[in-house]
Motif scaffolding. Structure first.
Motif, PDB file in Angstrom:
ATOM      1  N   ARG A   9       0.847  -1.183   0.000  1.00  0.00           N
ATOM      2  CA  ARG A   9       0.000   0.000   0.000  1.00  0.00           C
ATOM      3  C   ARG A   9       0.887   1.240   0.000  1.00  0.00           C
ATOM      4  O   ARG A   9       1.840   1.332   0.766  1.00  0.00           O
ATOM      5  CB  ARG A   9      -0.890   0.014   1.239  1.00  0.00           C
ATOM      6  N   THR A  10       0.577   2.155  -0.869  1.00  0.00           N
ATOM      7  CA  THR A  10       1.269   3.437  -0.895  1.00  0.00           C
ATOM      8  C   THR A  10       0.260   4.503  -0.524  1.00  0.00           C
ATOM      9  O   THR A  10      -0.824   4.547  -1.081  1.00  0.00           O
ATOM     10  CB  THR A  10       1.838   3.730  -2.299  1.00  0.00           C
ATOM     11  N   THR A  11       0.622   5.344   0.423  1.00  0.00           N
ATOM     12  CA  THR A  11      -0.255   6.441   0.813  1.00  0.00           C
ATOM     13  C   THR A  11       0.534   7.743   0.771  1.00  0.00           C
ATOM     14  O   THR A  11       1.748   7.753   0.952  1.00  0.00           O
ATOM     15  CB  THR A  11      -0.814   6.246   2.239  1.00  0.00           C
ATOM     16  N   VAL A  12      -0.150   8.829   0.532  1.00  0.00           N
ATOM     17  CA  VAL A  12       0.476  10.146   0.514  1.00  0.00           C
ATOM     18  C   VAL A  12      -0.214  11.003   1.556  1.00  0.00           C
ATOM     19  O   VAL A  12      -1.435  11.102   1.574  1.00  0.00           O
ATOM     20  CB  VAL A  12       0.344  10.803  -0.881  1.00  0.00           C
ATOM     21  N   THR A  13       0.579  11.604   2.455  1.00  0.00           N
ATOM     22  CA  THR A  13       0.030  12.506   3.457  1.00  0.00           C
ATOM     23  C   THR A  13       0.936  13.714   3.577  1.00  0.00           C
ATOM     24  O   THR A  13       2.144  13.584   3.689  1.00  0.00           O
ATOM     25  CB  THR A  13      -0.071  11.825   4.837  1.00  0.00           C
ATOM     26  N   ALA A  14       0.347  14.874   3.553  1.00  0.00           N
ATOM     27  CA  ALA A  14       1.059  16.141   3.735  1.00  0.00           C
ATOM     28  C   ALA A  14       2.327  16.220   2.893  1.00  0.00           C
ATOM     29  O   ALA A  14       3.377  16.619   3.372  1.00  0.00           O
ATOM     30  CB  ALA A  14       1.383  16.341   5.210  1.00  0.00           C
ATOM     31  N   GLY A  15       2.246  15.795   1.648  1.00  0.00           N
ATOM     32  CA  GLY A  15       3.393  15.887   0.756  1.00  0.00           C
ATOM     33  C   GLY A  15       4.423  14.802   0.940  1.00  0.00           C
ATOM     34  O   GLY A  15       5.445  14.795   0.287  1.00  0.00           O
ATOM     35  N   HIS A  16       4.197  13.878   1.855  1.00  0.00           N
ATOM     36  CA  HIS A  16       5.122  12.772   2.082  1.00  0.00           C
ATOM     37  C   HIS A  16       4.499  11.509   1.509  1.00  0.00           C
ATOM     38  O   HIS A  16       3.292  11.321   1.522  1.00  0.00           O
ATOM     39  CB  HIS A  16       5.387  12.575   3.581  1.00  0.00           C
ATOM     40  N   ARG A  17       5.333  10.623   1.032  1.00  0.00           N
ATOM     41  CA  ARG A  17       4.857   9.381   0.456  1.00  0.00           C
ATOM     42  C   ARG A  17       5.352   8.225   1.323  1.00  0.00           C
ATOM     43  O   ARG A  17       6.527   8.181   1.676  1.00  0.00           O
ATOM     44  CB  ARG A  17       5.384   9.239  -0.963  1.00  0.00           C
ATOM     45  N   GLU A  18       4.445   7.304   1.645  1.00  0.00           N
ATOM     46  CA  GLU A  18       4.802   6.140   2.456  1.00  0.00           C
ATOM     47  C   GLU A  18       4.385   4.875   1.734  1.00  0.00           C
ATOM     48  O   GLU A  18       3.279   4.779   1.209  1.00  0.00           O
ATOM     49  CB  GLU A  18       4.115   6.210   3.814  1.00  0.00           C
ATOM     50  N   LEU A  19       5.282   3.913   1.738  1.00  0.00           N
ATOM     51  CA  LEU A  19       5.032   2.597   1.171  1.00  0.00           C
ATOM     52  C   LEU A  19       5.016   1.608   2.331  1.00  0.00           C
ATOM     53  O   LEU A  19       5.913   1.634   3.181  1.00  0.00           O
ATOM     54  CB  LEU A  19       6.137   2.238   0.176  1.00  0.00           C
ATOM     55  N   ARG A  20       4.004   0.771   2.376  1.00  0.00           N
ATOM     56  CA  ARG A  20       3.870  -0.216   3.449  1.00  0.00           C
ATOM     57  C   ARG A  20       3.675  -1.588   2.817  1.00  0.00           C
ATOM     58  O   ARG A  20       2.780  -1.767   1.990  1.00  0.00           O
ATOM     59  CB  ARG A  20       2.679   0.130   4.323  1.00  0.00           C
ATOM     60  N   VAL A  21       4.537  -2.545   3.185  1.00  0.00           N
ATOM     61  CA  VAL A  21       4.465  -3.903   2.655  1.00  0.00           C
ATOM     62  C   VAL A  21       4.440  -4.867   3.845  1.00  0.00           C
ATOM     63  O   VAL A  21       5.281  -4.775   4.739  1.00  0.00           O
ATOM     64  CB  VAL A  21       5.677  -4.229   1.746  1.00  0.00           C
TER      65      VAL A  21
END
Length: 161
Positions: A9-21
């Motif tokens: 899952r990739t999510t974007v919050t407040a201009g930051h991008r996070e990838l979670r596996v």
């Protein structure tokens, strides 16, 4: 054989991008998770050196979890989070395997380049690489879960055309 849960899952919050596996604790799943993570970071246009650093450090960390924390118990799960911000990539792993000895990151001996390869100590070299290629390395155990975090000084800014 138990069915393993795997999510990317990739999510974007407040201009930051996070990838979670989240994936099972076996070597093949680690290889798949690494490939998935590198695909998820493509938008950063990492140089070959940066991509190699990310892959090497993540491979060392994740394989340590499989080999040591879980001692090959593949029915267990590993969670990897990678977050891009202005300082590079913040990485974190979570697992419920055995704790690190002494509840701290092993020192990782400095390898001797003049030592014959058959006399090199098993283990520890991976921790040397992790320490050399990352920063802000931190470990703690909370409620039976291991949490290892570190920063990779790559992709300090998203490249634009």
């Amino acid at each position: 054989m138990a069915t393993a849960r795997r999510t990317d899952r990739t999510t974007v919050t407040a201009g930051h991008r996070e990838l979670r596996v989240i994936f099972p604790s076996d070597s093949l799943s680690v290889r798949d998770a690494l490939a998935s993570t590198l695909r998820g970071l493509r938008h950063l246009e990492l140089s070959d050196d940066e991509a190699s650093t990310v892959e090497l450090v993540l491979a060392e960390v994740l394989n340590n979890i499989v080999e040591h924390a879980y001692s090959g118990r593949s029915e267990r799960m590993i969670e990897l989070q990678v977050r891009h911000d202005a300082d590079g990539l913040s990485c974190a792993t979570f697992d419920d395997g055995d704790p690190l000895p002494g509840l701290q990151v092993p020192p990782g001996p400095t390898p001797r380049p003049d030592a014959p390869t058959d006399l090199l100590q098993e283990g520890g070299f991976g921790w040397f690489l992790i320490r050399e290629l990352s920063s802000d390395l931190s470990y703690h155990r909370e409620e039976g879960r291991n949490h290892l975090s570190f920063r990779l000084d790559v992709a300090r800014q998203i490249r634009t055309m």
